[in-house]
Scaffold this active site. Structure first.
Site, short mmCIF file in Angstrom:
data_model
loop_
_atom_site.label_atom_id
_atom_site.label_comp_id
_atom_site.label_asym_id
_atom_site.label_seq_id
_atom_site.Cartn_x
_atom_site.Cartn_y
_atom_site.Cartn_z
NE ARG A 169 42.07 29.69 32.91
CZ ARG A 169 43.24 29.99 32.39
NH1 ARG A 169 43.85 31.11 32.71
NH2 ARG A 169 43.81 29.20 31.51
CD GLU A 223 42.97 34.37 32.89
OE1 GLU A 223 43.88 34.49 32.06
OE2 GLU A 223 42.24 33.36 32.97
CB SER A 238 31.43 44.02 53.20
OG SER A 238 31.90 43.25 54.29
#
Length: 156
Positions: A96, A99, A122
């Site tokens: 997730r 995603e 960074s």
């Protein structure tokens, strides 16, 4: 432990740390207070994704009743960052997070470039935290904050 890795896949130091964490019934938040570190940093040490400082090792040894010299030998190596799982990840929670980047990565990039110019955030000069929020309907929400130094690309 829901890392996507089994204890058999973790280096011996990390397996030992998880074993002692469980035996002592400690959370990462509790360990973070004892180590005076953020809980994400402590969890990263447990997974071999971050380097433990000398003070981290001393405090972990004392808290978890481990031999400091043994822990020093096992945790003083450079971590293997980014090698924790295959891509794309199969563990549901980690997937997730992946995603989110798949669905919103271009939007994040466009907005960051508008605000900061051509560059990257960074992941080394970086901090993160995880918080829990409960709204007025009793629904729990996960809040993950990512804070990274902005690194402009140099012209050459």
């Amino acid at each position: 432990m829901s890392s996507g890795k089994t204890n058999a896949e973790l280096p011996s130091a990390q397996t030992l740390l998880f074993q002692k964490k469980k035996e002592n019934n400690l959370t990462f938040a509790e360990l973070a207070k004892l180590l005076e570190r953020d809980e994400v940093a402590v969890a990263a040490i447990f997974y071999g994704q971050a380097k433990a400082s000398e003070e981290d090792i001393r405090r972990l040894a004392k808290t978890l009743d481990l031999d400091e010299d043994v822990l020093q030998a096992k945790l003083s190596v450079c971590p293997e960052r980014g090698s924790c799982f295959e891509m794309p990840p199969r563990e549901p929670l980690i997937y997730r997070l992946y995603e989110i980047v798949q669905n919103y990565g271009q939007a994040y990039k466009a907005i960051l470039n508008e605000k900061f110019g051509d560059g990257i955030m960074s992941a080394i000069a970086f901090s993160t935290k995880v918080e829990k929020e409960t709204d007025d309907k009793g629904v729990e929400w996960a809040i993950i904050t990512l804070r990274g130094k902005w690194l402009p690309y140099s012209r050459f």
